[in-house]
Scaffold this active site. Structure first.
Site, mmCIF file in Angstrom:
data_model
loop_
_atom_site.group_PDB
_atom_site.id
_atom_site.type_symbol
_atom_site.label_atom_id
_atom_site.label_comp_id
_atom_site.label_asym_id
_atom_site.label_seq_id
_atom_site.Cartn_x
_atom_site.Cartn_y
_atom_site.Cartn_z
ATOM 1 N N LYS A 88 2.901 -9.032 -2.811
ATOM 2 C CA LYS A 88 3.200 -8.249 -4.013
ATOM 3 C C LYS A 88 4.406 -8.499 -4.544
ATOM 4 O O LYS A 88 5.611 -8.886 -4.176
ATOM 5 C CB LYS A 88 3.224 -6.568 -3.496
ATOM 6 C CG LYS A 88 1.793 -6.114 -3.205
ATOM 7 C CD LYS A 88 2.059 -4.460 -2.898
ATOM 8 C CE LYS A 88 0.921 -4.015 -2.319
ATOM 9 N NZ LYS A 88 -0.382 -4.039 -3.526
ATOM 10 N N ARG B 279 -9.453 -2.019 2.539
ATOM 11 C CA ARG B 279 -10.855 -2.043 2.804
ATOM 12 C C ARG B 279 -11.473 -2.963 4.334
ATOM 13 O O ARG B 279 -12.327 -2.470 4.693
ATOM 14 C CB ARG B 279 -11.545 -2.821 1.708
ATOM 15 C CG ARG B 279 -11.197 -4.189 1.526
ATOM 16 C CD ARG B 279 -11.669 -4.622 0.274
ATOM 17 N NE ARG B 279 -10.715 -4.309 -1.099
ATOM 18 C CZ ARG B 279 -10.902 -4.606 -2.145
ATOM 19 N NH1 ARG B 279 -11.658 -5.227 -2.582
ATOM 20 N NH2 ARG B 279 -9.905 -3.896 -3.011
#
Ligand code: BES
Ligand code: MN
Ligand code: ZN
Length: 494
Positions: free
Chosen positions: A270, A344
């Site tokens: 990130k 997820r």
């Protein structure tokens, strides 16, 4: 802090501050009018002169100049009479309690909210007080604990009110626990420690708990949790809490939480701004642990499994990579297209694990996508569900709880965006509709069980102080989960 009830009036009580609800146009209720009389009308004179108008959420402190034992009077705006809601009550009482504390009060009293709300009003007011006064002081070298509020008294109250307050406390303790867990920096809160915190809580409240460590996860075949956690020296955990009712169980619920204790993004690192606050990435797991704590005390007639997938998504020579193919607990294989779509993955294994516990339905909570924030803003969660009745009950629970959420579509048309050339599915598609695609990925791991998914990336954290919300972790989700069980109990009772 203790919350008490009393049949004494605000004009007699020996407390540091009294709180009065003030409606739009500086409309005073009975307790406010009595106070105004004790002050020879000074209160109703002063409010408009201070620019106060009873606007919802506004607060103002006035001195009582010795006319009543309480030195401070806190006016809490409740807005237009017909527009006040349970959440409006939480906000008004939360803001007022904080204002009183700021003014140095250690004991506070108020009357009960408008009688039309019944005992739900007192309950909401106590929730507001307990949540509004929440602080996380652990990391201050100089604590100002001496200014903590010790006592909050509701006047004009009896048994019914005491009962309602008694139901607020377990709930707010659960929310406060969730806030504490999220606010704790990732340096000190890693998967093993989260398991430890859950263990302490379970031990104290008589919940069953198993914490599966990395070896157990490998043995089990939970390849996704293992892969996401393998870049960190601090190994992943799967935390499994079980609440069993004392009497007959009317059904079994599964609550599943994403707990990435820190999300660097992994090899798909990130940027600095996007990583700054990634200690919040365990907000879903914290909500599940907080809800289990509340449930242990509220004792609903259902069996509840709380499953939390905890891992730290780090960058190192042992990290999983783009292009890797993982075998999940379900047996389905996943090709990694982006290591930053890690939530997820851990949820896939946690959901399969939960499905195997024989639950009637499951709900997962996860700070899953920035796309959810783009879609509904940072004050709302995106709700997805394969079951209309479950979605309806969750929306009703959210309404009562004051947790904003919006039902989103699970359009099959986007599913092909997750097709892989070499595995069963990829973990990340194109950016557009990102929250929906994340939900479509999770749907592959529901095993036919009615399921709902709450993407809480936005509301897990607050950047502003507002009512009973302060800056930092909100504990979003705990309230809705606990209330959902109430609703389902009433549905079943007919
Ligand atoms: N934890 C983030 C999502 C997030 C973003 C939570 C902002 C809270 C605030 C999640 O793991 C993530 O990185 N999602 C990616 C998904 C993408 C790679 C498909 C995102 O949102 O960009
Ligand atoms: Mn991520
Ligand atoms: Zn994440």
């Amino acid at each position: 802090m203790r919350i008490e009830t009393s049949d004494e009036s605000l004009t007699e009580l020996q407390v540091d501050a009294v709180v009065i609800p003030v409606g739009a146009g500086n409309d005073l209720d009975g307790s406010g009018q009595a106070l105004d009389r004790a002050l020879n009308g000074a209160l109703s004179d002063a409010l408009p002169n201070l620019g106060f108008s009873g606007k919802s959420g506004s607060v103002c402190v006035l001195p009582s100049f010795g006319h009543v034992p309480a030195a401070r009077i806190v006016a809490a705006g409740t807005g237009e009479q017909g527009e006040l809601t349970l959440d409006g009550i939480r906000k008004a009482w939360g803001a007022a309690a904080r204002k009183a504390r700021e003014a140095g009060a250690r004991s506070i009293a108020s009357t009960t909210p408008p009688a039309s709300f019944g005992s739900a009003g007192v309950r909401a007011a106590s929730e507001g007080v307990q949540l509004g006064l929440y602080r996380h002081l652990e990391y201050r070298s100089q604590r100002d604990d001496d200014r903590d509020v010790e006592r909050f008294v509701f006047t004009d109250s009896g048994d019914e009110e005491r009962d309602a307050i008694g139901r607020a406390e377990p709930l707010t303790r659960g929310i406060r626990l969730a806030r504490d867990l999220v606010n704790t920096p990732a340096l000190d809160l890693y998967p093993g420690r989260l398991g430890g915190r859950a263990w302490e809580m379970a031990d104290e409240h008589g919940l069953e708990i198993t914490v599966h460590d990395r070896a157990a996860l490998e043995e089990m075949g939970a390849g996704a949790i293992v892969a996401v956690g393998q870049g960190s020296a601090r190994e992943p955990r799967l935390i499994h809490l079980i609440y069993r009712p004392e009497g007959e169980s009317l059904g079994t619920a599964g609550f599943v939480g994403k707990a990435i204790t820190f999300d660097t993004g992994g090899v798909n690192l990130k940027p600095a701004d996007g990583m700054r606050n990634m200690k919040i990435d365990m907000g879903g797991g914290a909500a599940v642990i907080g809800a289990m704590r509340a449930i242990a005390e509220l004792k609903p007639p259902f069996t509840v499994h709380g499953v939390v997938a905890a891992a730290e998504n780090m960058v190192s020579h042992t990290s999983y990579r783009p292009g890797d193919v993982l075998t999940t607990l379900s047996g389905k294989t996943v090709e990694i297209t982006n290591t930053d779509a890690e939530g997820r993955l851990v949820l896939a294994d946690a959901m399969t694990f939960t499905a195997r516990q024989g639950v009637d339905y499951m709900i997962d909570l996860a700070t899953l996508t920035g796309a959810s924030i783009v879609a509904v803003g940072d004050e709302a969660a995106s709700l997805f569900s394969t079951d209309d009745e479950l979605a309806g009950d969750i929306l009703r629970a959210a309404e009562i709880s004051g947790e904003r959420m919006w039902l989103m579509p699970l359009w099959d048309a986007y599913r092909s965006n997750l097709d892989s050339d070499i595995a069963d599915i990829v973990n990340s598609g194109t950016r557009d509709g990102g929250a929906i695609k994340a939900a479509l990925f999770l749907k592959e791991f529901t095993h036919g069980i009615p399921w709902a998914h709450l993407d809480i990336a936005g509301p897990a954290w607050s950047t502003t102080v507002d009512g009973y919300r302060i800056k930092g972790a909100t504990g979003y989700g705990v309230h809705t989960l606990a209330t959902l069980l109430d609703i389902r109990e009433h549905n079943q009772a007919g």
